[in-house]
Design an enzyme around this catalytic site. Structure first.
Site, PDB file in Angstrom:
ATOM      1  N   ASP A  65     -53.763  -7.891 -21.122  1.00  0.00           N
ATOM      2  CA  ASP A  65     -54.356  -7.111 -20.066  1.00  0.00           C
ATOM      3  C   ASP A  65     -53.552  -6.306 -19.164  1.00  0.00           C
ATOM      4  OD1 ASP A  65     -56.992  -7.956 -21.142  1.00  0.00           O
ATOM      5  OD2 ASP A  65     -56.996  -9.969 -20.078  1.00  0.00           O
ATOM      6  N   LYS A  81     -30.644  -4.397 -20.405  1.00  0.00           N
ATOM      7  CA  LYS A  81     -31.160  -5.896 -20.011  1.00  0.00           C
ATOM      8  C   LYS A  81     -31.008  -6.170 -18.518  1.00  0.00           C
ATOM      9  CE  LYS A  81     -29.724 -10.476 -21.058  1.00  0.00           C
ATOM     10  NZ  LYS A  81     -28.432 -11.123 -20.604  1.00  0.00           N
ATOM     11  N   ASN A 135     -48.377 -13.675 -26.108  1.00  0.00           N
ATOM     12  CA  ASN A 135     -49.380 -15.015 -25.759  1.00  0.00           C
ATOM     13  C   ASN A 135     -49.214 -15.672 -27.393  1.00  0.00           C
ATOM     14  OD1 ASN A 135     -51.331 -13.848 -28.047  1.00  0.00           O
ATOM     15  ND2 ASN A 135     -51.531 -12.202 -26.444  1.00  0.00           N
ATOM     16  N   LYS A 171     -69.451  -9.544 -21.637  1.00  0.00           N
ATOM     17  CA  LYS A 171     -68.472  -8.794 -22.316  1.00  0.00           C
ATOM     18  C   LYS A 171     -68.877  -7.923 -23.380  1.00  0.00           C
ATOM     19  CE  LYS A 171     -64.712 -11.464 -22.129  1.00  0.00           C
ATOM     20  NZ  LYS A 171     -63.747 -12.267 -22.193  1.00  0.00           N
ATOM     21  N   LYS A 201     -68.683  -3.967 -22.765  1.00  0.00           N
ATOM     22  CA  LYS A 201     -67.736  -3.024 -23.749  1.00  0.00           C
ATOM     23  C   LYS A 201     -68.535  -2.201 -24.826  1.00  0.00           C
ATOM     24  CE  LYS A 201     -63.648  -6.037 -22.832  1.00  0.00           C
ATOM     25  NZ  LYS A 201     -62.460  -6.720 -23.245  1.00  0.00           N
ATOM     26  N   PHE A 233     -64.031 -10.031 -29.703  1.00  0.00           N
ATOM     27  CA  PHE A 233     -63.674 -11.521 -29.434  1.00  0.00           C
ATOM     28  C   PHE A 233     -63.679 -11.884 -28.108  1.00  0.00           C
ATOM     29  CE2 PHE A 233     -63.015 -14.002 -33.438  1.00  0.00           C
ATOM     30  CZ  PHE A 233     -63.329 -13.001 -34.315  1.00  0.00           C
TER      31      PHE A 233
HETATM   32  N1  CTP Z   1     -59.151  -6.214 -25.761  1.00  0.00           N
HETATM   33  C1  CTP Z   1     -58.852  -5.229 -25.984  1.00  0.00           C
HETATM   34  N2  CTP Z   1     -57.922  -4.279 -25.233  1.00  0.00           N
HETATM   35  C2  CTP Z   1     -57.325  -4.848 -24.217  1.00  0.00           C
HETATM   36  C3  CTP Z   1     -57.810  -6.453 -23.786  1.00  0.00           C
HETATM   37  C4  CTP Z   1     -58.638  -6.997 -24.812  1.00  0.00           C
HETATM   38  O1  CTP Z   1     -59.455  -4.635 -27.011  1.00  0.00           O
HETATM   39  N3  CTP Z   1     -56.533  -4.469 -23.304  1.00  0.00           N
HETATM   40  C5  CTP Z   1     -60.381  -7.002 -26.662  1.00  0.00           C
HETATM   41  C6  CTP Z   1     -59.923  -8.291 -27.467  1.00  0.00           C
HETATM   42  O2  CTP Z   1     -59.211  -7.700 -28.635  1.00  0.00           O
HETATM   43  C7  CTP Z   1     -61.170  -8.962 -27.603  1.00  0.00           C
HETATM   44  C8  CTP Z   1     -62.009  -8.565 -26.357  1.00  0.00           C
HETATM   45  O3  CTP Z   1     -61.277  -7.361 -25.598  1.00  0.00           O
HETATM   46  O4  CTP Z   1     -61.691  -8.511 -28.824  1.00  0.00           O
HETATM   47  C9  CTP Z   1     -61.981  -9.774 -25.222  1.00  0.00           C
HETATM   48  O5  CTP Z   1     -60.645  -9.896 -24.787  1.00  0.00           O
HETATM   49  P1  CTP Z   1     -60.629 -10.538 -23.230  1.00  0.00           P
HETATM   50  O6  CTP Z   1     -59.210 -10.367 -22.751  1.00  0.00           O
HETATM   51  O7  CTP Z   1     -61.303 -11.869 -23.447  1.00  0.00           O
HETATM   52  O8  CTP Z   1     -61.566  -9.590 -22.285  1.00  0.00           O
HETATM   53  P2  CTP Z   1     -61.718  -9.496 -20.743  1.00  0.00           P
HETATM   54  O9  CTP Z   1     -62.805  -8.519 -20.703  1.00  0.00           O
HETATM   55  O10 CTP Z   1     -60.398  -9.011 -20.605  1.00  0.00           O
HETATM   56  O11 CTP Z   1     -61.797 -10.600 -20.425  1.00  0.00           O
HETATM   57  P3  CTP Z   1     -61.252 -11.673 -19.271  1.00  0.00           P
HETATM   58  O12 CTP Z   1     -61.970 -11.077 -17.947  1.00  0.00           O
HETATM   59  O13 CTP Z   1     -61.970 -12.859 -19.569  1.00  0.00           O
HETATM   60  O14 CTP Z   1     -59.804 -11.551 -19.365  1.00  0.00           O
END
Ligand code: CTP
Length: 407
Positions: free
Chosen positions: A278, A288, A209, A337, A341, A323
């Site tokens: 995610d 490859k 990303n 969130k 979490k 974040f």
């Molecule tokens: N995060 C994490 N591990 C993951 C994905 C996200 O620790 N596998 C943490 C990020 O470092 C950040 C927070 O989760 O602090 C928010 O990430 P985000 O991807 O926005 O959260 P989601 O709950 O996945 O939200 P969305 O549904 O908007 O994707």
């Protein structure tokens, strides 16, 4: 508060050099021991004798004019200094410090010094906004140098614009504040994640990303400024890490999870600024991937472990900060969130707004705790936003510790 502090006052060659006399006089009246170092150009604007009279110490210009055979003056002064104040700072001295050049007494001493450095620039507005100057200032800020922004007004060159040396009173007050600020996180261990993760598909391709790591690095620097022992677990980044932190480089979400878990128990504060994937490819090919005859290729992805959620479940004494990058209904999604979490704070930014989000040097953040919105900060540099955020998080961590002790 400056009483008894040894301050090196560096003066470089701009018209504002004459204001250094007021700064010197103010520092001395507050009880500081002031040693003035001037560049040769500065001595064309104001005489060394003026500064010698005000500081009551010899003024240094030439590195090789060693007055005391018992010491090497630039090393001796660099070691003794509690701070270096460079005011006014020209584009040239800023560039020299940013790139490690040492060709006179002032630049040599600055390289030899390990104490805090505070810089008050003064120059023409176009010079101040030149990408090279902007870049050099950013570089130095990342190394922990504190800048006092120039003011806007009549410049000696005729422009009415930004570039005037900040007022001597404000410069001395900032130095005082900087030297005497309480270190809220002294003795605390702070774990920060930064950058984006890389999820491999094959040896040469991956999903990632746009995260630059700048926000995470700013958070790490702000924690370090508050006296914390900082470890940064960084994925893919495009910005330099601050100096003095322990840097652990990782690639995938799984690597980051393991690196965080290995340090979680011993951490006091964990700040998850990283943009973690995610989803990752379900299969990582050892070789490859070759083209097939088909016009389409469907990639199967699977969920990664949510690191923030995992540590949220395990947390005992730790303050956990997450974040959230959102584009709509920020309050609702951020609080959801936070609860889901089990974080102590969620830092939300509206990535659809100009000046916020990935890759830039600025951010617009809102800080939420379990009680709701704590503070909505306006557009500011990522470092300033990180400093404000760290203040709030540090206060919370200290109060939690007090509560624990009282129980
Ligand atoms: N995060 C994490 N591990 C993951 C994905 C996200 O620790 N596998 C943490 C990020 O470092 C950040 C927070 O989760 O602090 C928010 O990430 P985000 O991807 O926005 O959260 P989601 O709950 O996945 O939200 P969305 O549904 O908007 O994707």
């Amino acid at each position: 508060m400056l009483n008894g502090k040894t301050i090196i006052l560096g003066i470089s060659g701009g018209i504002a050099a004459y204001k250094a006399a007021t700064i010197c006089s103010r520092l001395v009246s507050l009880g500081a021991e002031v040693h003035v170092m001037m560049t040769e150009s500065a001595a064309k604007f104001i005489t060394p004798l003026t500064l010698q009279t005000l500081s009551k110490n010899p003024v240094h210009i030439d590195t090789f004019e060693e007055r005391n055979p018992e010491v090497v003056t630039h090393i001796d002064l660099a070691d003794r200094a509690d701070a270096i104040l460079l005011a006014p700072a020209t584009a040239n001295v800023i560039a020299k410090l940013a790139h490690g050049l040492a060709d006179d007494m002032l630049s040599t001493t600055m390289l030899a010094a390990t104490c805090p450095i505070v810089i008050a620039p003064a120059m023409n507005v176009h010079m101040y906004e030149h990408p090279a100057v902007v870049h050099n200032i950013e570089l130095l800020m990342q190394r922990g140098v504190q800048f006092i922004e120039p003011g806007t007004g009549q410049l000696a060159c005729g422009y009415v614009a930004k570039g005037r040396l900040a007022e001597p009173e404000d410069i001395v007050a900032t130095l005082d504040q900087w030297l005497n600020q309480p270190k809220l996180l002294a003795g605390k261990k702070v774990l920060v994640t930064a950058g984006g993760t890389i999820e491999r598909l094959d040896p040469v391709r991956y999903l990632t990303n746009d995260s630059s790591g700048k926000m995470g690095f700013a958070v790490a620097q702000a924690a370090q400024e508050q006296g914390a022992e900082v470890t940064v677990i960084a994925g893919r980044t495009s910005a330099p890490a601050p100096q003095g932190v322990e840097l652990v480089q990782v690639e995938s979400a799984e690597d980051m999870l393991q690196a965080v878990l290995a340090r979680f128990e011993t951490s006091d504060i964990v700040i998850k600024s990283a943009a973690v994937a995610d989803y990752r490819p379900k299969v990582i090919h050892n070789q490859k991937l070759k083209k097939t005859g088909s016009d389409e290729l469907v990639l199967q992805l699977e969920r990664t472990t949510d690191i923030l959620e995992t540590i949220g479940k395990r947390k005992s004494h730790q303050t956990v900060v997450g974040f959230a990058a959102e584009t709509e209904q920020i309050d609702v999604y951020a609080l959801d969130k936070l609860n889901r979490k089990n974080c102590d704070f969620i830092i939300a930014n509206d990535v659809s707004t100009e000046g916020a989000g990935f890759n830039g040097d600025t951010n617009i953040i809102s800080i939420y705790s379990k009680q709701g919105l704590v503070e909505r900060l306006p557009l500011m540099s990522k470092l300033d936003a990180a400093r404000r955020l760290l203040n709030i998080v540090a206060q919370h961590a200290l109060e939690a510790k007090d509560d624990e002790r009282d129980r």
